[in-house]
Design an enzyme around this catalytic site. Structure first.
Site, PDB file in Angstrom:
ATOM      1  N   ASP A 349      29.445  20.221   8.330  1.00  0.00           N
ATOM      2  CA  ASP A 349      30.592  19.689   8.831  1.00  0.00           C
ATOM      3  C   ASP A 349      31.295  19.182   7.522  1.00  0.00           C
ATOM      4  O   ASP A 349      30.741  18.872   6.612  1.00  0.00           O
ATOM      5  CB  ASP A 349      30.224  18.546   9.682  1.00  0.00           C
ATOM      6  CG  ASP A 349      29.379  17.498   8.861  1.00  0.00           C
ATOM      7  OD1 ASP A 349      28.383  17.762   7.996  1.00  0.00           O
ATOM      8  OD2 ASP A 349      29.763  16.135   9.052  1.00  0.00           O
ATOM      9  N   GLU A 350      32.691  19.011   7.761  1.00  0.00           N
ATOM     10  CA  GLU A 350      33.507  18.390   6.734  1.00  0.00           C
ATOM     11  C   GLU A 350      33.670  18.990   5.285  1.00  0.00           C
ATOM     12  O   GLU A 350      33.663  18.105   4.367  1.00  0.00           O
ATOM     13  CB  GLU A 350      33.315  16.889   6.728  1.00  0.00           C
ATOM     14  CG  GLU A 350      33.447  16.066   8.066  1.00  0.00           C
ATOM     15  CD  GLU A 350      33.489  14.847   8.196  1.00  0.00           C
ATOM     16  OE1 GLU A 350      33.961  13.865   8.938  1.00  0.00           O
ATOM     17  OE2 GLU A 350      32.319  14.303   7.731  1.00  0.00           O
ATOM     18  N   ALA A 351      33.393  20.171   5.279  1.00  0.00           N
ATOM     19  CA  ALA A 351      33.234  20.832   4.017  1.00  0.00           C
ATOM     20  C   ALA A 351      34.776  21.157   3.614  1.00  0.00           C
ATOM     21  O   ALA A 351      35.078  22.248   3.352  1.00  0.00           O
ATOM     22  CB  ALA A 351      32.460  22.251   4.164  1.00  0.00           C
TER      23      ALA A 351
END
Length: 532
Positions: A349-351
């Site tokens: 997530d949230e890369a």
């Protein structure tokens, strides 16, 4: 004339105010009356709600001579059931003061609790059970020992709330109403998550939370072991991951980590309560603790500074470096060797600092590394959008968008942030937590279903995550988890058609005393636990 009009206006306004006040109070009284009617019809306090509960005449009362009988289909199964009986004894003895002798492979006489898998129905699956209580005793039957363990939690909740105390209680009749219960779960996966990376919580705290959750038939605990602020699991090949990466936390505290032996101890403690520990190493983003520990993970060959803030999206592994994948394989290999879970959570997530094409390549390749070591990969969305990700990977869905997962027929764990995140505040007055996904009052946490977000055939189950950016103590953790976890457990266990808020609210109110007796620092919602 003007004076008369003025008097008339005042009288009219007074009548209007009186009418409004009367209406408000009548509505309040009606609501209280409706709840009173519902309360009279609620004949148990069990959470999650069983599929079928039928009350009968009479009751069974425990006393100093009550015995626990155990019998399985094999000697191995009898041994496992004996361990379950020891667990039950450990929960009942402190408050009752009774010894509860355990008897193997004998036909139970009266005044007994009988735990057995003999003639257990296959339709109950691994976790279902049948519970019959008469004036002579209790018979708990299941297809597998795991079902007996789930049924024991129901027995505990049928006893007076004082049973949850850890010290001797006098002048209480330890009775259970005569009844028959048929019960099994709606979903196979009913979990919660603790982020130990932002703030570290030691082994004994995690074990305590496992024990609390087990009584509500939770069967998964996902540990978020790595993030920008901390690396919390010992990797023998890379000792600097914990020596450096585990040395701090949000706000600059002392941090900490689990040795592999400590992790195995947590895994075993959970397994004894039929809870599976799922480890997560978040990547390619949320990786600053690793980048601060190992220079070769950075393009310039230098360690990043440690990070103690709460921003996200700024870190990334090098997705085009073979050293990165060698590192990942070594980490996955070591953790897999000490984790019996069939799952390995690879984050995803949230890369935000990873280009989309690099992200796609990375998660596709890492999923194959995870599978190489016999594990099923789990990833946060948007992992499902990567071309190399297919139905062999499970999506943990937190943003509500899962079109790619649907097209690929991927199984999903539903963890929608605006409904299931335990770190979201209850309301504006909540002293801990965040509100970026909105407030989640107790009612909001209960009033939804996984099928609101995905087709039922693709729903593996539900998980409620507790992120810990500003959750620093055990008391704060419990305040955010409870009582919402009880509602999440019911969403995962009880069919949607059998759930409704007014009836659940009555059962939840009655659970308050049990939580107090256990020492759980739960949020006492004034709409549920009204002052007398």
């Amino acid at each position: 004339m003007k004076s008369k009009n003025k008097k008339h206006l005042i009288i009219t306004l007074c009548i209007l105010v009186i009418s409004i006040v009367t209406l408000v109070f009548s509505n309040i009284n009606k609501e209280d009356e409706d709840l009173a009617v519902i309360a009279e019809k609620v004949n148990n306090t069990i959470i999650p709600k069983p599929i079928n509960y039928k009350e009968a005449e009479g009751k069974f009362t425990l006393n100093k001579d009550t015995k626990i009988y155990v019998k399985g289909n094999t000697e191995e199964e009898t041994t496992e059931i004996t361990r379950i009986a020891e667990y039950l004894k450990g929960k009942l003895s402190p408050s009752t003061g009774y010894e509860f002798t355990i008897v193997k492979n004998e036909v139970p006489s009266g005044n007994s609790i009988y735990l057995t898998t003999v003639e257990g129905k296959e339709e109950l699956g691994n976790e279902g059970y049948e519970l019959t209580t008469t004036t002579d005793g209790i018979i708990l039957k299941a297809y597998k020992p795991e079902g007996l363990f789930r049924g024991i939690q129901t027995i505990r909740q049928l006893l007076p709330a004082e049973i949850a105390k850890s010290t001797l209680v006098n002048n209480v009749e330890w009775s259970i109403p005569a009844s028959t219960i048929y019960d099994k779960p709606e979903y196979a996966y009913r979990g919660f998550m603790i982020d130990v990376a932002r703030h570290f919580f030691p082994e004994d705290v995690i074990k305590q939370q496992i024990d609390y959750a087990a009584q509500y038939k939770i069967n998964r605990l996902h540990l978020h072991l790595t993030d920008d602020q901390g690396w919390r699991i010992e990797i023998k090949k890379y000792p600097d991951l914990t020596l450096i990466g585990g040395s701090t936390q949000v706000g600059g505290g002392p941090g900490g980590y689990y040795t592999q032996e400590q992790f195995k101890s947590i895994v075993q403690y959970a397994a004894d309560r039929y809870i599976e520990i799922i480890p997560e190493v978040d990547m390619p983003g949320h990786t600053n603790a690793a980048l601060a520990s190992l220079a070769f993970l950075n393009p310039d060959g230098k360690r990043k500074p440690l990070y103690t803030g709460i921003d996200v999206g700024f870190s990334t592994l090098m997705t085009d470096s073979e050293e990165t994948y060698e590192f990942i394989e070594n980490v996955v290999k070591e953790i897999s060797a000490i984790s019996p879970s069939k799952y390995f959570h690879m984050g995803g997530d949230e890369a935000d600092s990873t280009k989309k094409e690099d992200y796609d390549y990375f998660v596709g390749r890492v999923s194959k590394i995870v599978q190489k070591y016999g594990k099923t990969p789990i990833g946060w969305d948007p992992i499902d959008t990567a071309p190399e990700i297919n139905s062999s990977t499970i999506l943990q869905n937190w943003k509500a968008s899962n079109e790619a997962a649907r097209e690929k027929n991927m199984n999903m764990i539903i963890s929608i942030a605006s409904k299931a995140y335990l770190d979201m505040k209850y309301n504006s007055a909540t002293p801990y937590g965040l509100n970026w996904a909105g407030y989640i009052p107790v009612e909001t946490a209960y009033n939804w279903d996984p099928t609101d977000y995905a087709p039922k055939n693709l729903v593996l189950g539900i998980e409620s995550p507790l992120w810990t950016e500003n959750i620093a103590t055990e008391d704060e953790m419990e305040f955010m988890i409870y009582p919402r976890l009880l509602g999440y457990s019911e969403i995962g266990w009880t069919p949607k058609s059998s759930r409704n808020w007014p009836e659940y609210k009555v059962r939840l109110e009655r659970q308050g005393l049990r939580m107090e007796n256990e020492g759980i620092n739960y949020y006492k919602d004034k709409d549920i636990w009204k002052s007398k």
